[in-house]
Design a protein around this motif. Structure first.
Motif, PDB file in Angstrom:
ATOM      1  N   GLY A 132       0.827  -1.204   0.000  1.00  0.00           N
ATOM      2  CA  GLY A 132       0.000   0.000   0.000  1.00  0.00           C
ATOM      3  C   GLY A 132       0.855   1.244   0.000  1.00  0.00           C
ATOM      4  N   THR A 133       0.176   2.360   0.008  1.00  0.00           N
ATOM      5  CA  THR A 133       0.855   3.644   0.078  1.00  0.00           C
ATOM      6  C   THR A 133       0.664   4.184   1.485  1.00  0.00           C
ATOM      7  N   TRP A 134       1.768   4.502   2.137  1.00  0.00           N
ATOM      8  CA  TRP A 134       1.774   4.880   3.544  1.00  0.00           C
ATOM      9  C   TRP A 134       2.338   6.274   3.730  1.00  0.00           C
ATOM     10  N   TYR A 135       1.728   7.014   4.642  1.00  0.00           N
ATOM     11  CA  TYR A 135       2.240   8.328   5.010  1.00  0.00           C
ATOM     12  C   TYR A 135       2.917   8.200   6.370  1.00  0.00           C
ATOM     13  N   THR A 142       5.792  10.135   2.096  1.00  0.00           N
ATOM     14  CA  THR A 142       4.965   9.040   1.602  1.00  0.00           C
ATOM     15  C   THR A 142       5.880   7.906   1.166  1.00  0.00           C
ATOM     16  N   LEU A 143       5.514   6.689   1.526  1.00  0.00           N
ATOM     17  CA  LEU A 143       6.311   5.501   1.220  1.00  0.00           C
ATOM     18  C   LEU A 143       5.423   4.445   0.578  1.00  0.00           C
ATOM     19  N   GLN A 144       6.014   3.655  -0.263  1.00  0.00           N
ATOM     20  CA  GLN A 144       5.303   2.552  -0.898  1.00  0.00           C
ATOM     21  C   GLN A 144       5.689   1.251  -0.215  1.00  0.00           C
ATOM     22  N   ARG A 164      -2.305   4.567   6.202  1.00  0.00           N
ATOM     23  CA  ARG A 164      -2.457   3.924   4.893  1.00  0.00           C
ATOM     24  C   ARG A 164      -3.379   4.798   4.046  1.00  0.00           C
ATOM     25  N   LEU A 165      -2.787   5.461   3.074  1.00  0.00           N
ATOM     26  CA  LEU A 165      -3.546   6.367   2.217  1.00  0.00           C
ATOM     27  C   LEU A 165      -4.571   5.577   1.408  1.00  0.00           C
TER      28      LEU A 165
END
Length: 178
Positions: A132-135, A142-144, A164-165
């Motif tokens: 997921g895409t995380w802030y 932002t991290l993948q 979790r965006l």
């Protein structure tokens, strides 16, 4: 357990008290047995006075939990409708991701918040992010996922927490945690 444990144990050290409060700030309920200002060590009968930094960091943890109140309330309503737990192991939200079953030092608060507080006496910790895409709230980035962040610095004032965006409630969680 309540912040600082039972009243039959020695008063916690500054670090333990602060880390406990920081961890509890990312749980559905905060409940304390030890004041961050002063307390009595029941094993010695002596008064324990914590420094100003301890009180300030404790207050920050309580404020974080208060700001998360609307998000947590939404999770309570969801739990009442579905029976899903509010605080849950990472694999609950990522059942098809095998590595989620090995994460023992982090949890999900609802579907959007990954709590990864420092639970050891160490200056860093590893944090594993599922897909997921995380802030990263602490580092404003932002991290993948999936990925493991090694040596995430955790000085006493830092509690690693990720949103979790795109997950339900992510906007509300971000608003509370920024």
């Amino acid at each position: 357990d309540m912040i600082a444990g039972s009243s039959v144990q020695p008063a916690p050290t500054k670090e333990v008290l602060v880390r406990w409060a920081q961890s509890a700030s990312l749980m559905p309920l905060m409940y304390a047995s030890t004041s961050p200002v002063d307390t009595i060590d029941v094993t010695t009968g002596r008064k324990v006075v914590y420094d100003a930094e301890t009180s300030a960091l404790y207050r920050e943890a309580v404020a974080r939990h208060t700001r998360l109140g609307p998000y947590i309330w939404d999770q309570v309503q969801h739990a009442l409708r579905t029976g899903d737990p509010i605080m849950r192991p990472v694999f609950f939200d990522f059942p098809d991701y095998e590595q989620a079953y090995t994460i023992a030092d982090a949890w999900m608060l609802g579907p959007a918040v990954l709590a990864a507080p420092q639970l050891a006496d160490a200056p860093t910790r590893s944090v594993h992010l599922p897909p997921g895409t995380w802030y990263d709230v602490t580092r404003d980035r932002t991290l993948q996922g999936p990925r493991t962040i090694r040596s995430y610095a955790t000085p006493l004032g830092v509690t690693p927490v990720f949103v979790r965006l795109g997950a339900k409630g992510a906007d509300k969680a971000l608003e509370a945690l920024r």
